[in-house]
Design a protein around this motif. Structure first.
Motif, PDB file in Angstrom:
ATOM      1  N   LEU A  17       5.087   7.491  -0.345  1.00 31.86           N
ATOM      2  CA  LEU A  17       3.733   7.862  -0.499  1.00 31.86           C
ATOM      3  C   LEU A  17       2.739   6.818   0.129  1.00 31.86           C
ATOM      4  O   LEU A  17       2.675   5.739  -0.169  1.00 31.86           O
ATOM      5  N   ASN A  18       1.619   7.331   0.657  1.00 28.98           N
ATOM      6  CA  ASN A  18       0.723   6.503   1.095  1.00 28.98           C
ATOM      7  C   ASN A  18      -0.363   6.333   0.015  1.00 28.98           C
ATOM      8  O   ASN A  18      -0.250   6.665  -0.920  1.00 28.98           O
ATOM      9  N   GLU A  19      -1.611   5.611   0.161  1.00 24.16           N
ATOM     10  CA  GLU A  19      -2.458   5.341  -0.993  1.00 24.16           C
ATOM     11  C   GLU A  19      -3.243   6.530  -1.260  1.00 24.16           C
ATOM     12  O   GLU A  19      -3.881   6.416  -2.485  1.00 24.16           O
ATOM     13  N   GLY A  35       0.852  -1.315  -0.150  1.00 28.27           N
ATOM     14  CA  GLY A  35      -0.109  -0.050   0.260  1.00 28.27           C
ATOM     15  C   GLY A  35       0.932   1.222  -0.073  1.00 28.27           C
ATOM     16  O   GLY A  35       0.245   2.220   0.191  1.00 28.27           O
ATOM     17  N   TYR A  36       2.045   1.194  -0.219  1.00 29.01           N
ATOM     18  CA  TYR A  36       3.087   2.323  -0.328  1.00 29.01           C
ATOM     19  C   TYR A  36       3.801   2.585  -1.348  1.00 29.01           C
ATOM     20  O   TYR A  36       4.060   1.341  -2.242  1.00 29.01           O
ATOM     21  N   PHE A  37       3.678   3.498  -2.140  1.00 32.60           N
ATOM     22  CA  PHE A  37       4.360   3.968  -3.393  1.00 32.60           C
ATOM     23  C   PHE A  37       5.689   4.606  -3.228  1.00 32.60           C
ATOM     24  O   PHE A  37       5.736   5.451  -2.425  1.00 32.60           O
ATOM     25  N   ARG A  38       6.882   4.120  -3.665  1.00 31.84           N
ATOM     26  CA  ARG A  38       8.198   4.564  -3.536  1.00 31.84           C
ATOM     27  C   ARG A  38       8.631   4.931  -4.841  1.00 31.84           C
ATOM     28  O   ARG A  38       8.496   4.423  -5.714  1.00 31.84           O
ATOM     29  N   ILE A  39       9.287   5.987  -4.805  1.00 36.51           N
ATOM     30  CA  ILE A  39       9.734   6.734  -5.974  1.00 36.51           C
ATOM     31  C   ILE A  39      10.951   7.347  -5.751  1.00 36.51           C
ATOM     32  O   ILE A  39      11.172   8.140  -4.787  1.00 36.51           O
ATOM     33  N   LEU A  94      -1.399   9.335  -1.945  1.00 35.16           N
ATOM     34  CA  LEU A  94      -0.434   9.613  -2.335  1.00 35.16           C
ATOM     35  C   LEU A  94      -0.017  11.169  -1.469  1.00 35.16           C
ATOM     36  O   LEU A  94       0.522  12.235  -2.133  1.00 35.16           O
ATOM     37  N   GLU A  95       0.016  10.800  -0.234  1.00 31.90           N
ATOM     38  CA  GLU A  95       0.675  11.692   0.669  1.00 31.90           C
ATOM     39  C   GLU A  95       2.121  11.334   1.312  1.00 31.90           C
ATOM     40  O   GLU A  95       2.137  10.108   1.531  1.00 31.90           O
ATOM     41  N   LYS A  96       2.860  12.233   1.135  1.00 30.29           N
ATOM     42  CA  LYS A  96       4.545  11.677   1.668  1.00 30.29           C
ATOM     43  C   LYS A  96       4.478  11.426   3.122  1.00 30.29           C
ATOM     44  O   LYS A  96       4.050  12.418   3.601  1.00 30.29           O
ATOM     45  N   VAL A  97       4.709  10.376   3.184  1.00 32.42           N
ATOM     46  CA  VAL A  97       4.937   9.774   4.682  1.00 32.42           C
ATOM     47  C   VAL A  97       6.405   9.650   5.178  1.00 32.42           C
ATOM     48  O   VAL A  97       6.666   9.491   6.299  1.00 32.42           O
ATOM     49  N   GLY A  98       7.113   9.569   4.314  1.00 31.41           N
ATOM     50  CA  GLY A  98       8.688   9.382   4.479  1.00 31.41           C
ATOM     51  C   GLY A  98       9.630  10.006   3.337  1.00 31.41           C
ATOM     52  O   GLY A  98       9.031   9.791   2.210  1.00 31.41           O
ATOM     53  N   SER A  99      10.755  10.089   3.600  1.00 29.66           N
ATOM     54  CA  SER A  99      11.622  10.507   2.496  1.00 29.66           C
ATOM     55  C   SER A  99      13.141  10.447   2.887  1.00 29.66           C
ATOM     56  O   SER A  99      13.585  10.655   4.045  1.00 29.66           O
ATOM     57  N   VAL A 100      14.096  10.314   1.973  1.00 28.08           N
ATOM     58  CA  VAL A 100      15.428  10.408   2.002  1.00 28.08           C
ATOM     59  C   VAL A 100      15.674  11.677   0.865  1.00 28.08           C
ATOM     60  O   VAL A 100      15.664  11.404  -0.035  1.00 28.08           O
ATOM     61  N   GLU A 101      16.302  12.727   1.241  1.00 30.54           N
ATOM     62  CA  GLU A 101      16.527  13.774   0.315  1.00 30.54           C
ATOM     63  C   GLU A 101      17.894  14.311   0.195  1.00 30.54           C
ATOM     64  O   GLU A 101      18.671  14.259   1.218  1.00 30.54           O
ATOM     65  N   GLY A 102      18.187  14.759  -0.938  1.00 33.33           N
ATOM     66  CA  GLY A 102      19.598  15.586  -0.932  1.00 33.33           C
ATOM     67  C   GLY A 102      20.782  14.583  -1.174  1.00 33.33           C
ATOM     68  O   GLY A 102      22.018  14.889  -0.923  1.00 33.33           O
ATOM     69  N   LEU A 103      20.573  13.285  -1.545  1.00 32.82           N
ATOM     70  CA  LEU A 103      21.721  12.565  -1.694  1.00 32.82           C
ATOM     71  C   LEU A 103      22.690  12.945  -2.869  1.00 32.82           C
ATOM     72  O   LEU A 103      22.025  13.123  -3.775  1.00 32.82           O
TER      73      LEU A 103
END
Length: 284
Positions: A37-39, A15-19, A41-50
């Protein structure tokens, strides 16, 4: 934010979309990201700036893990834990020369990487591409990924459709076999007075066909080649760009037969010995 490289940069699980994306508004200086993202399409987690200043060259989601390759001069293979969708975490990174444009699972602990070998320019600002590189990555310890083995085919100018098209990639773990269509270029160092070609020099085409490799946890070895082109003079007349209806583009196997396909021919070889069994000329 950012742009998506290809279909392997997207995945769905439980049920989670990873992009995975590169840059913000095509600005690579902002780095690379992974969003969950959840179902709705709300962002629930991230890793940014890699890996700021670099871009994603390949991504592979496998269960609760994501493997991401970025590149500018060296190739960081990032290992990312997604077991907690709200808290994706980078646990490891492997920096080696070259890059992988396609990642494929050998099994749950080993990845096959197809890409290019590179050599860093003296300026330190970029790297020159070399031959096609096949790598085996040990990811059994997600905090400490390792390159188990690698094999480089050809010199600068060598290409493979499998770098960009997964349909050109044929792998069988049961048969310890990997098959790639490769256009190989070679540099003759004896052509140069000091015995060494300039770093930006392209090789001359010497062969095109299906390259069959023995691949296992122990390493990678070339078993043999199946070409649809018999006349070596064809390569000498090719110039900077090689075109032919006999370029092998796909391969498949049925039982003990290996089939290779070009626009002009289908060839059947024994899968072990690569002995030629049948040739079917197309369009005649």
């Amino acid at each position: 934010p950012g742009y998506v490289l290809n279909q392997y940069s997207m995945d769905e699980k439980d049920g989670y979309f990873r992009i995975a994306t590169t840059g913000n508004n095509n600005d690579r200086r902002s780095g690379n990201n992974l969003f969950v993202l959840n179902e709705a399409l709300e962002k629930v987690g991230s890793v940014e700036g890699l890996a700021k200043g670099e871009q994603i060259y390949s991504t592979r989601f496998m269960g609760d893990r994501c493997y991401m390759v970025t590149f500018k001069i060296t190739d960081p293979l990032f290992t990312i834990d997604l077991s907690d969708p709200e808290n994706p975490t980078v646990l490891g990174a492997l920096k080696i020369p070259g890059f992988s444009t396609y990642l494929h699972p050998y099994d749950e602990n080993i990845l096959i990487g197809i890409g290019k070998e590179t050599i860093e320019d003296k300026s330190g600002d970029f790297a020159w591409q070399r031959g096609v590189k096949i790598s085996l990555f040990d990811v059994s310890d997600i905090t400490n990924p390792k390159e188990l083995a690698k094999l480089e085919v050809g010199d600068r100018g060598t290409e493979s459709n499998a770098l960009y098209d997964p349909h050109a990639f044929l792998f069988s773990k049961a048969r310890n076999m990997l098959v790639l269509p490769i256009l190989e270029a070679q540099i003759d160092e004896s052509d140069f007075a000091d015995g060494e070609a300039p770093i930006d020099w392209y090789g001359e085409y010497v062969n095109q066909g299906a390259y069959v490799f023995d691949i296992s946890e122990k390493g990678i070895e070339l078993r043999g080649k199946v070409s649809h082109i018999d006349d070596p003079e064809v390569y000498l007349m090719s110039g900077y760009r090689f075109e032919s209806d006999l370029l092998v583009q796909r391969s498949l196997y049925i039982e003990d037969n290996l089939y290779t396909l070009s626009n002009g021919m289908i060839k059947v070889n024994n899968i072990q010995s690569l002995e030629e069994l049948t040739v079917i000329n197309l369009g005649e």
